[in-house]
Design an enzyme around this catalytic site. Structure first.
Site, PDB file in Angstrom:
ATOM      1  N   TYR A  44       0.736  -1.209   0.023  1.00 23.18           N
ATOM      2  CA  TYR A  44      -0.155   0.048  -0.088  1.00 23.18           C
ATOM      3  C   TYR A  44       1.009   1.387  -0.090  1.00 23.18           C
ATOM      4  CZ  TYR A  44      -3.858  -3.191   1.049  1.00 23.18           C
ATOM      5  OH  TYR A  44      -4.860  -4.166   1.011  1.00 23.18           O
TER       6      TYR A  44
ATOM      7  N   LYS B 215       3.650 -15.419   1.379  1.00 22.18           N
ATOM      8  CA  LYS B 215       3.735 -16.289   0.231  1.00 22.18           C
ATOM      9  C   LYS B 215       5.230 -16.440  -0.194  1.00 22.18           C
ATOM     10  CE  LYS B 215       0.861 -17.237  -2.592  1.00 22.18           C
ATOM     11  NZ  LYS B 215       0.127 -18.550  -2.871  1.00 22.18           N
TER      12      LYS B 215
ATOM     13  N   ASP C 114      -2.741 -18.018   1.170  1.00 25.84           N
ATOM     14  CA  ASP C 114      -3.842 -18.503   0.698  1.00 25.84           C
ATOM     15  C   ASP C 114      -4.236 -19.775   1.488  1.00 25.84           C
ATOM     16  OD1 ASP C 114      -1.365 -19.698  -0.082  1.00 25.84           O
ATOM     17  OD2 ASP C 114      -2.219 -20.372  -2.068  1.00 25.84           O
TER      18      ASP C 114
ATOM     19  N   ASP D 246      -5.001  -7.311   5.696  1.00 20.23           N
ATOM     20  CA  ASP D 246      -6.095  -6.772   5.354  1.00 20.23           C
ATOM     21  C   ASP D 246      -7.306  -7.768   4.923  1.00 20.23           C
ATOM     22  OD1 ASP D 246      -8.040  -4.623   4.522  1.00 20.23           O
ATOM     23  OD2 ASP D 246      -6.745  -4.073   2.963  1.00 20.23           O
TER      24      ASP D 246
ATOM     25  N   ASP E 186     -10.228  -9.211   7.371  1.00 18.54           N
ATOM     26  CA  ASP E 186     -12.032  -9.201   7.042  1.00 18.54           C
ATOM     27  C   ASP E 186     -12.622 -10.586   6.864  1.00 18.54           C
ATOM     28  OD1 ASP E 186     -11.850  -6.321   6.709  1.00 18.54           O
ATOM     29  OD2 ASP E 186     -12.452  -6.255   4.847  1.00 18.54           O
TER      30      ASP E 186
END
Ligand code: NAD
Length: 370
Positions: free
Chosen positions: A143, A194, A227, A251, A255
């Site tokens: 970000y 990852k 993942d 993030d 959520d």
């Protein structure tokens, strides 16, 4: 009693001021019953600050945040300001506070209160008793990384670029927050990245392992691809205690974890900075929900996330564990008694307003406090 605990309260926009008013009830109760007193300053942020001062985060608000021991933040944004250019959006208010105070570790608990286990999108027995926390790095990563932007390549096609950048210091400091937190809980950290396909992920895994070995070998550490962590959160969420993640993966995972609990209106968060040489740590506490413009002004918002954010503040900024637990228990008891705001309404329960939820929490506090 001397007011030695300085709080900056920033209600913001939409339902922010409505739910913050219910926290004030809890603060009043604490001052009456718990031999504690707070010096409270209220400030402007978001759309409210834009309207009054032409900027979403006035310098005065930043200065007050630096001066305070902790910041209790409501929420910002709304349709009134949606058409403003990007650099004048209300949401920049929270981004500036995070940046200027160096708030790099975002802590998001995902707790299923027993009376709400049926409200989850998963089967009640999969989530009943769930109590996990996600530590998300919040000032670095994709970000913020450069280069970023949209440009046109030599063939005239548009190309969008974001860059994931992490230094080892950024990884190490947020890893320490996660390990430290785990020690106070069930002593397990699951670090996600990852590392199989991203260079920054390889570094993330290596640095977390180094910090673990050197400083936190007593804490159980597992590494998991992000993942897979998303899949495991949906299938066996209770295997986790503390999940550590980069800005981007945190993030998404936080959520997802929030959805397991059934309502945005129930979830608090904390964002912490480093402990300074003077022992002071900047910290900001806020519900994970936004300003909910669709229900603002109707007196139906759930104030529990804001009240539970205050409980987190007591725990993390003032070490008031017992008081934090009292508030959490009071909220749970209100739910167990069948009271529900609209967002968590279930058949056979009593639908109550924002204010009645706040009053009910205070009534429960009266009952359970010795
Ligand atoms: P939102 O969280 O405000 O609302 C999503 C849905 O959840 C809405 O239907 C809302 O009514 C409901 N909801 C949220 N909190 C609730 C509560 N306490 N009680 C009952 N229902 C609740 O997210 P959104 O609609 O995507 O965003 C609205 C505005 O909030 C936007 O301007 C967005 O940028 C802003 N926002 C701000 C923050 C922040 O201040 N940190 C965070 C997220 C979104």
């Amino acid at each position: 009693m001397p007011a030695n605990k300085k709080l900056l309260v920033l209600p913001g926009d939409g339902i922010g001021p409505e739910v913050m008013a219910e926290v004030r009830r809890v603060i009043d109760w604490m001052e009456r019953r718990r031999r504690v007193s707070f010096e409270i300053t209220e400030g402007l942020v978001g759309g409210a600050a834009l309207d009054a001062e032409g900027t979403p985060c006035p310098d005065r608000t930043v200065a007050a945040a630096r001066d305070a021991d902790a910041v209790l933040f409501g929420s910002v944004g709304g349709p009134k300001w949606d058409s403003l250019p990007f650099d004048r959006r209300p949401e920049l208010g929270i981004l500036r506070l995070r940046k200027d105070l160096g708030l790099f570790a975002n802590l998001r608990p995902a707790i299923v209160f027993d009376p709400l286990a049926d409200a989850s999108s998963l089967k009640a027995d999969v989530v009943r008793g769930l109590d996990i926390i996600i530590v998300r790095e919040s000032t670095g990563g994709i970000y913020f990384g450069e280069p970023r932007g949209v440009h046109t390549d030599s063939s005239g096609k548009r190309v969008g670029i974001d860059t994931e950048v992490y230094s080892e210091d950024e990884i190490a400091r947020v890893a320490r927050v996660a390990f430290d937190l785990a020690r106070k809980r069930r002593n397990k950290v699951t670090s996600t990245e990852k590392a199989n396909v991203m260079q920054s992920g390889r570094l993330w895994r290596a640095v977390v392992s180094e910090v673990h070995k050197a400083e936190f070998a007593d804490v159980e550490l597992e590494h998991m691809y992000a993942d897979n962590a998303a899949m495991q959160l949906c299938s066996r969420p209770k295997q986790f205690d503390v999940i550590l993640a980069s800005n981007l993966f945190g993030d998404v995972l936080s959520d997802l974890a929030a959805a397991l609990t059934g309502s945005l209106g129930m979830l608090p968060s904390a964002t912490l900075g480093a402990v300074g040489a003077d022992g002071k740590r900047y910290a900001l506490y806020e519900p994970i929900h936004g300003s909910a413009p669709d229900i603002a002004g109707r007196g139906i918002a759930n104030p529990c996330a804001q009240i539970l954010s205050f409980a987190m503040l007591l725990r993390w900024s003032f070490g008031m564990e017992e008081d934090a637990r009292l508030i959490e228990r009071a909220v749970e008891q209100v739910l167990a008694g069948g009271m529900r705001t609209a967002d968590i309404m279930q058949a056979g329960m009593a639908r109550i307003s924002t204010a009645v939820m706040g009053e009910s929490v205070v009534r429960e506090l009266d009952k359970i406090a010795v």
